[in-house]
Enzyme design. Structure first.
Site, PDB file in Angstrom:
ATOM      1  N   SER A 160       0.874  -1.466  -0.432  1.00 38.48           N
ATOM      2  CA  SER A 160       0.584  -0.070   0.201  1.00 38.48           C
ATOM      3  C   SER A 160       0.435   1.496  -0.317  1.00 38.48           C
ATOM      4  CB  SER A 160      -0.987  -0.462   1.717  1.00 38.48           C
ATOM      5  OG  SER A 160      -1.928   1.149   1.177  1.00 38.48           O
TER       6      SER A 160
ATOM      7  N   ASP B  91      -2.844   6.162  -3.565  1.00 40.30           N
ATOM      8  CA  ASP B  91      -1.443   6.145  -3.408  1.00 40.30           C
ATOM      9  C   ASP B  91      -0.561   4.227  -4.133  1.00 40.30           C
ATOM     10  OD1 ASP B  91      -3.312   3.737  -3.458  1.00 40.30           O
ATOM     11  OD2 ASP B  91      -3.092   3.585  -0.883  1.00 40.30           O
TER      12      ASP B  91
ATOM     13  N   ASP C   3      -0.980   1.264  -4.995  1.00 41.17           N
ATOM     14  CA  ASP C   3      -1.795   0.900  -5.263  1.00 41.17           C
ATOM     15  C   ASP C   3      -2.939   0.924  -5.419  1.00 41.17           C
ATOM     16  OD1 ASP C   3      -2.660   0.313  -2.707  1.00 41.17           O
ATOM     17  OD2 ASP C   3      -2.960  -1.579  -2.337  1.00 41.17           O
TER      18      ASP C   3
ATOM     19  N   ASP D 110      -5.565   1.961  -4.215  1.00 44.27           N
ATOM     20  CA  ASP D 110      -7.153   1.704  -3.183  1.00 44.27           C
ATOM     21  C   ASP D 110      -7.399   3.486  -2.390  1.00 44.27           C
ATOM     22  OD1 ASP D 110      -5.239   1.189  -1.347  1.00 44.27           O
ATOM     23  OD2 ASP D 110      -5.899  -0.427  -0.568  1.00 44.27           O
TER      24      ASP D 110
END
Length: 576
Positions: free
Chosen positions: A146, A304, A306, A308
């Site tokens: 993340s 961010d 990834d 999400d």
């Protein structure tokens, strides 16, 4: 010393490659580093693995990834009907070793005769959630850490419903992993053998297209965007991560034009232009704000690595750009989505908003004004996904929107995790709508405060690394359990909720209630005026987090009260 024995085993065992051995030999005179790498196994938590990249049992590397995947494979073969044919889909982000770890996982699954669907290149985490459902897989894996710093990576597991695995499933997988005593017992085949046996499939554009079409279906005002979308000035930064192609593609196909921060457009595992690739931190928007000085803009978005989570920057009353909090963005989206659905007469009577226990109650107040119920879950979007599944199975309530204060939002049910692609689309649509009415997003937020009350929130994160840090976090939580405050400054504590022991106590009336949520090491304190604070260890980083929330009759009163409560609690923590 067990850790030293493990260190020597890794150096001398023929199973481990020469690069791994060389890395370990280079720390042979650093006893503390050896201990930290080998004093325990990297924990497979409620969602999977996350840790510093490197050699050792307490690091994430191809061997710990293989072992975790073998445990997952054993669980699937034992518990999921037709798991080998259904297969597992795997995605990965732009971090160091992400592509390597993803392929390692695929080859372990293939060795267990479980089909592996591996994305051809990096993809957002929410698309992985979608792909599990789209391909009807038994599970999903995404390699990501993340918004953690660049030295980290992680391994998250998703269930058949496309949601992150919940604690009950995680515990079963952990049991399977713990049964694997030796790394060399993990099944593994070559890339060529996996493909020749029809067990490894490379996927990409087909899934992208299906996902993008579903995202666009969530647009509530397509005609408005077609007519005036190009008038909205948007700056976007993917922060060197996975969001660049899909976020821009969705916005462009709907009718928006997007200016991207060029220095942060391409994948970069070092995230070299930021201290941390985290849209929760203002510093992440430095380059975007510099660009905004030359490119007059209505909204700045940042996702961010990834993709999400999404952060939002708007102009305030002083004509200065301001980074909104996750609670503020969430409140704006709740108001916009529900009011638009009501306007279009598609707001269901059994609709539900889902938020976490550390998220502001402002969204709940907004939902209540539309006759919509709110359900609280523990921190972590996996629990929001679990509730969506529950609503579908019982067919009694309809999920409308879910969010958490840490910049995660979701509409629709084809994804079961927070989704910055969906959220970015809704934010741009919302901004465009208000602009067509002559209102900025900041002015819309002020109207929400005027209508529902002035809410102020803050999160204090304390980083406590290593073995000593972990012990200190436990000490702090123990201290607050054993020395539970009955008052904060001039206010009595009304409710004390201990989610680990699943009990809520009213210190004023003496009442006790059972908490009907999964157990978690979280302490929540509600004061007489409904202000609250919550203490919990991070599930993904070496941090303890303290959340604060107050409501005032003006922004000044809310800020003053927040500071008073925060100072008191932080002093208690310092003395613990």
């Amino acid at each position: 010393m067990k850790y030293k024995n493990l260190y020597n085993e890794w150096i001398n065992h023929p199973y481990f490659d020469e690069d791994t051995k060389l890395e370990l030999k280079n720390i042979e005179n650093n006893e503390k580093e050896i201990e930290d790498r080998f004093y325990k196994d990297l924990e497979f938590g409620t969602g999977g693995l996350r840790g510093v990249i490197g050699a050792g049992t307490n690091r994430i590397n191809k061997y710990t990834v293989r072992k975790a995947t073998q445990g997952l494979a054993n669980y699937l073969l034992e518990n999921i009907e037709n798991a080998q044919e259904k297969g597992v889909v795997i995605a990965y982000d732009s971090r160091h070793e992400s592509d390597v770890f993803a392929r390692e996982a695929a080859l372990v699954l293939s060795a267990n005769e479980i089909k592996a669907y591996l994305f051809e290149d990096l993809r957002p985490t929410p698309e992985l959630s979608f792909a599990v459902r789209y391909l009807h897989c038994a599970a999903g894996i995404v390699i990501t850490a993340s918004h953690n710093p660049s030295e980290y990576n992680g391994y998250k597991v998703y269930g058949e419903d496309g949601g992150q695995i919940v604690p009950s499933m995680a515990e079963c997988i952990i049991e399977e992993i713990q049964k694997i005593e030796n790394y060399e017992d993990v099944s593994y085949i070559s890339d060529e053998e996996a493909k020749s046996k029809g067990l490894l499939f490379i996927i990409g554009e087909e899934v992208d297209k299906a996902y993008i079409e579903k995202v666009k279906e969530l647009s509530l005002r397509k005609d408005m965007i077609r007519n005036s979308g190009k008038k909205l000035k948007i700056i976007y930064t993917p922060l060197h991560g996975t969001g660049n192609k899909l976020v821009r593609r969705v916005l462009n196909e709907l009718g928006f034009e997007v200016a991207v921060v060029k220095k942060q457009e391409n994948p970069d595992p070092n995230f070299s232009t930021v201290k941390s690739p985290n849209p929760e931190e203002n510093e992440a928007f430095t380059l975007a704000l510099e660009m905004a000085k030359e490119y007059e803009t209505d909204v700045i978005l940042g996702t961010d690595p990834d993709c999400d989570r999404v952060g939002l920057v708007v102009k305030n009353d002083q004509d200065e750009y301001e980074v909104l909090t996750g609670n503020q963005t969430g409140a704006l989206l709740v108001e916009y989505v529900l009011s638009t659905m009501k306007e279009k007469k598609v707001l269901p009577k059994n609709g539900v908003l889902i938020k976490t226990i550390v998220t502001s109650k402002l969204g709940e107040e907004i939902a209540k004004s539309f006759g919509i119920d709110t359900t609280d879950t523990l921190t972590g979007f996996k629990f929001i996904g679990e509730k969506i599944k529950e609503f579908e199975e019982k067919e009694d309530r309809e999920f409308l929107f879910g969010y958490e204060e840490s910049y995660g939002y979701l509409a629709g049910t084809f994804v079961r995790d927070k989704d910055a692609v969906i959220a970015s689309m809704l934010i741009c649509e919302m901004t465009s709508y208000y602009k067509s009415k002559g209102i900025t997003l900041y002015e819309a937020l002020k109207e929400i405060y005027k209508k529902y009350g002035y809410y102020e929130e803050e999160l204090v994160s304390m980083t406590l690394k290593g073995k000593e840090g972990l012990e200190k976090i436990k000490e702090i939580l123990k201290y607050f359990r054993e020395n539970t405050p009955k008052s904060i400054e001039n206010q009595r504590v009304k409710w004390f909720r201990d989610y680990k022991n699943a009990v809520a106590m009213n210190f004023i009336t003496g009442d006790m209630e059972k908490i009907n949520l999964p157990t978690s090491d979280v302490l929540h304190f509600t004061l007489e005026d409904e202000s609250w604070f919550c203490i919990r260890p991070s599930g993904t980083e070496p941090k303890i987090k303290i959340y604060f929330s107050v409501k005032g009759n003006s922004m000044k009163s809310a800020k003053d009260n927040l500071k008073m409560i925060k100072d008191h609690v932080i002093k208690m923590i310092s003395n613990s």
